[in-house]
Every structure is written in structure tokens, then in C-alpha cells.
Design an enzyme around this catalytic site. Structure first.
Site, PDB file in Angstrom:
ATOM      1  N   ASP A 134       0.811  -1.215   0.000  1.00  0.00           N
ATOM      2  CA  ASP A 134       0.000   0.000   0.000  1.00  0.00           C
ATOM      3  C   ASP A 134       0.850   1.274   0.000  1.00  0.00           C
ATOM      4  OD1 ASP A 134      -2.222  -1.709   0.117  1.00  0.00           O
ATOM      5  OD2 ASP A 134      -1.967  -1.870   2.282  1.00  0.00           O
ATOM      6  N   HIS A 146      -4.128  -2.864  -6.211  1.00  0.00           N
ATOM      7  CA  HIS A 146      -3.446  -1.636  -6.635  1.00  0.00           C
ATOM      8  C   HIS A 146      -4.487  -0.593  -7.019  1.00  0.00           C
ATOM      9  CE1 HIS A 146       0.558  -3.862  -7.580  1.00  0.00           C
ATOM     10  NE2 HIS A 146       0.271  -3.811  -6.307  1.00  0.00           N
TER      11      HIS A 146
HETATM   12  P1  IMP Z   1      -2.273 -12.889   3.112  1.00  0.00           P
HETATM   13  O1  IMP Z   1      -1.289 -12.399   2.087  1.00  0.00           O
HETATM   14  O2  IMP Z   1      -3.700 -12.714   2.686  1.00  0.00           O
HETATM   15  O3  IMP Z   1      -1.967 -14.296   3.554  1.00  0.00           O
HETATM   16  O4  IMP Z   1      -2.090 -11.975   4.427  1.00  0.00           O
HETATM   17  C1  IMP Z   1      -0.888 -11.980   5.176  1.00  0.00           C
HETATM   18  C2  IMP Z   1      -0.532 -10.579   5.654  1.00  0.00           C
HETATM   19  O5  IMP Z   1      -0.174  -9.792   4.533  1.00  0.00           O
HETATM   20  C3  IMP Z   1      -1.696  -9.827   6.323  1.00  0.00           C
HETATM   21  O6  IMP Z   1      -1.147  -8.972   7.328  1.00  0.00           O
HETATM   22  C4  IMP Z   1      -2.261  -8.979   5.204  1.00  0.00           C
HETATM   23  O7  IMP Z   1      -2.927  -7.834   5.688  1.00  0.00           O
HETATM   24  C5  IMP Z   1      -0.988  -8.626   4.474  1.00  0.00           C
HETATM   25  N1  IMP Z   1      -1.200  -8.307   3.045  1.00  0.00           N
HETATM   26  C6  IMP Z   1      -1.343  -9.178   2.014  1.00  0.00           C
HETATM   27  N2  IMP Z   1      -1.475  -8.513   0.853  1.00  0.00           N
HETATM   28  C7  IMP Z   1      -1.400  -7.204   1.144  1.00  0.00           C
HETATM   29  C8  IMP Z   1      -1.443  -6.008   0.349  1.00  0.00           C
HETATM   30  O8  IMP Z   1      -1.554  -6.010  -0.869  1.00  0.00           O
HETATM   31  N3  IMP Z   1      -1.335  -4.834   1.021  1.00  0.00           N
HETATM   32  C9  IMP Z   1      -1.164  -4.795   2.360  1.00  0.00           C
HETATM   33  N4  IMP Z   1      -1.117  -5.868   3.132  1.00  0.00           N
HETATM   34  C10 IMP Z   1      -1.230  -7.069   2.540  1.00  0.00           C
HETATM   35 MG    MG Z   2      -2.793  -2.296  -1.884  1.00  0.00          MG
END
Ligand code: IMP
Ligand code: MG
Length: 332
Positions: free
Chosen positions: A13, A42
């Protein structure tokens, strides 16, 4: 250009979508290759409309840019088809036959695991889908009839494009501190998010990359659980104009001030050749919409110079508003 990697430096982000959309338009990108998966969104503002893209590469804003999904990526088919329709890119988007598939059952597993819930995952099922890929039982893009018309060998096509001098961008997702290897384990995502891993997912060797553009936001945010040094309260974040909600899941983003130490760690491990600094207007509201460096107030210039001194990496791009062209471009 010709081959650039865009990676995130913090917990995702950082505003990669905005930087990628600017590069697509300004640098005339020929190819934009998306890595990662549907857990990342995105955000792209284009012609006054907001897009939160989980699958379609950010280069879609340039009509001439071909869009590709890498072999190392994980495709959520329903979301892919929905976004392809929304962005009207049927003719110019392709998926590597070897990309693997995130299925509904993976999302169910993700949401019903107490352990994963404790990590604050997005619930899209990407971790369970990658587990299945590692077990060598995953469904691949080539096994899905709805994807048939989109299949190609993205790895070979990308290399051929680079070799013939085309402008290619490898689009990373998330950020270094969510990396499975280099992040705040176990509060991380299910893949390495660094620049080298982005190349690996796309199938591009390290010697073919000319620029590594590391995106850093002017303050830090994180969704989900895990450490966040210098974290401030939601009330304070609202007061400072830093409060955000996640583009993908709608959850509140936690926030903290910019960290020179974390920035240096991220530029180092990614091998950054340029920094793209986003949301400078959230720290210095007078900067909103500014397009030349000279017009920035003194404190904003000092902030940028401190980052350059500490990381020894030039801040080449500076975001001053949400639209793709609200930006100061100091590369030359
Ligand atoms: P997962 O990728 O869904 O398994 O989540 C694992 C960790 O990564 C969590 O803390 C999510 O909030 C974070 N996370 C996964 N993708 C993103 C993203 O695109 N932006 C911000 N945090 C992410
Ligand atoms: Mg994002």
C-alpha cells in the site's frame, strides 16, 4: 526502461499502482507484467475513476500496453474475468499457462484457520493456494477452460520483448516487510516480495533488469497484525491526514511516521536504483498537485534530501496527488 521492476518498500500500500500508471503513460510502456496474487489491490485513479485492481496490471491505463500475468503469480479466475471486463482489456491481456489458481476452497481454508486469522490475512486464500502449489497438486491456468483464450508463455514473451528493446515493467505487489523471507515473520504474506522474487516470478534473469524502482510512502501503513514501529493511534492518524482503509478488504490501515532505517533496509535488499516517494501532499499539504521540484516548500525538500542521504538512492519520482499525472519526475 527498457526493463524496470517496481517493488514496495514497507508493508504494501505504498502507492505502487499510481507509480505504475504514471510510468505506463509517461514512459510509453509496451509490456506490464503482474506478479503476486489477488490478496493485493493496486489503486489507480484514471480519468476521474478509481480502480482497485487485484489481477489486471496497472499498465492498463495505456491502451498500447500489453498486460501479462506471470508464471509465478496465482490467479483468482472470477476476479480476473471481472476486472478484464471492467477495464476492457480482453485483446491485450494474457496469462502464463503455468500460473497457478486460487480456488474458493483455498479462501474457505484461509478464513477458517484460527492461526491464519491471527496473522490477519486478507482471506483470499493465497497462502493455502501456494501450499498446494508447493505440494505439486495445484490447478494451473492451462487447466481452466475460461482462461483458454488468454494463455501464453509469458516468460519467453517477456524476455523477447526486453531483447528487442521494448519497454517492460515487472509489477511487484505488497512490500518488503511482508516478504516471507525478509519481512516481519510470521506476520508476512506467503511469498517473497523483493525485487529479485518479482523477476523470478516473471522468469527474467537479474542481468536483464535496468532499473529497480522502490516505492515508499511518505508515512507508513500496515493492515493486519504484526509489529509497526512508531505506530500512532487512529485518532492521531485522522488528525494528521494519514488515516486510510485497505483498497482490497476495507479494513482500517494502522499508521506510523516514515522510518529512514526501514527505508534503508528496503533500498538495500531490493537493490533499488530509484526511489518513488508517494503521498508527499499528505505530509506537506501545500505540495498537492505540484509538478516541479522547485515549487516544493523547503521542509519537503529537506525531507527528500534526508531520504537520499540516508539510503544513497535518488528520489526520482514524487507523488503529489492521486491522479497518475500528479507527480514530480526528476529522472533524466
Ligand atoms: P495474506 O497475504 O492474505 O496471507 O495476508 C498476510 C498478511 O499480509 C496480512 O497482514 C495482510 O494484511 C498482508 N497483506 C497481504 N497482501 C497485502 C497487500 O496487498 N497490502 C497490504 N497488506 C497485505
Ligand atoms: Mg494495496
Amino acid at each position: 526502461m527498457p526493463c524496470s521492476v517496481v517493488a514496495g518498500g514497507f508493508w504494501g500500500d505504498e502507492g505502487k499502482g499510481k507509480i505504475i500508471s504514471y510510468l505506463a503513460l509517461n514512459d510509453g510502456l509496451d509490456f506490464c507484467i503482474r506478479t503476486g496474487s489477488v490478496n493485493a489491490a493496486h489503486t489507480i485513479w484514471f480519468n476521474g475513476k478509481r480502480h482497485a485492481l487485484h489481477m489486471v496490471p496497472g499498465g492498463f491505463v495505456n491502451q498500447m500496453c500489453r498486460l501479462r500475468i506471470a508464471a509465478g503469480a496465482n490467479v483468482q479466475v472470477a476476479q480476473f474475468l471481472k476486472e478484464v471486463e471492467e477495464t476492457n482489456v480482453q485483446n491485450r491481456i494474457r496469462v502464463d499457462s503455468q500460473a497457478s489458481i486460487v480456488e474458493d476452497k483455498h479462501s474457505t481454508q484461509d478464513k477458517s484457520s484460527e492461526y491464519l486469522k491471527g496473522l490477519g490475512t486478507t482471506g483470499w486464500g493465497v497462502g493455502p493456494a501456494i501450499e498446494e502449489r508447493v505440494r505439486r497438486t495445484a490447478k494451473l491456468a492451462k487447466d481452466v477452460p475460461e482462461l483458454k483464450q488468454y494463455l501464453t508463455d509469458v516468460a519467453m514473451e517477456t524476455n523477447e520483448a526486453i531483447d528487442s528493446g521494448k519497454k517492460v515493467l515487472l509489477e511487484g505487489t505488497q512490500g518488503l516487510l511482508l516478504s516471507l523471507f525478509h519481512g516481519t515473520y510470521p506476520y508476512v504474506t506467503s511469498r517473497d516480495t523483493s525485487a529479485s522474487a518479482i523477476c523470478s516470478e516473471a522468469g527474467v534473469g537479474p542481468a536483464k533488469v535496468d532499473h529497480v524502482i522502490l516505492v515508499l510512502k511518505s508515512f507508513i501503513t500496515r493492515v493486519g497484525t504484526g509489529p509497526l514501529p512508531g505506530e500512532i493511534s487512529k485518532e492521531e492518524a485522522i488528525k494528521r491526514g494519514w488515516f486510510e482503509t485497505a483498497a482490497g478488504t476495507g479494513r482500517d490501515r494502522r499508521s506510523a511516521p516514515f522510518s529512514l532505517e526501514l527505508a534503508r533496509r528496503a533500498t538495500t535488499i531490493n537493490g533499488a536504483t530509484q526511489i518513488a516517494l508517494t503521498k508527499l501532499d499528505c505530509l506537506f499539504p501545500e505540495c498537492k498537485g505540484t509538478r516541479t521540484y522547485e515549487q516544493l516548500p523547503k521542509e519537503a525538500k529537506q525531507f527528500i534530501e534526508r531520504i537520499e542521504t540516508h539510503t544513497q538512492v535518488p528520489v526520482g519520482l514524487i507523488g503529489t496527488g492521486p491522479e497518475a499525472l500528479d507527480l514530480i519526475d526528476r529522472r533524466k
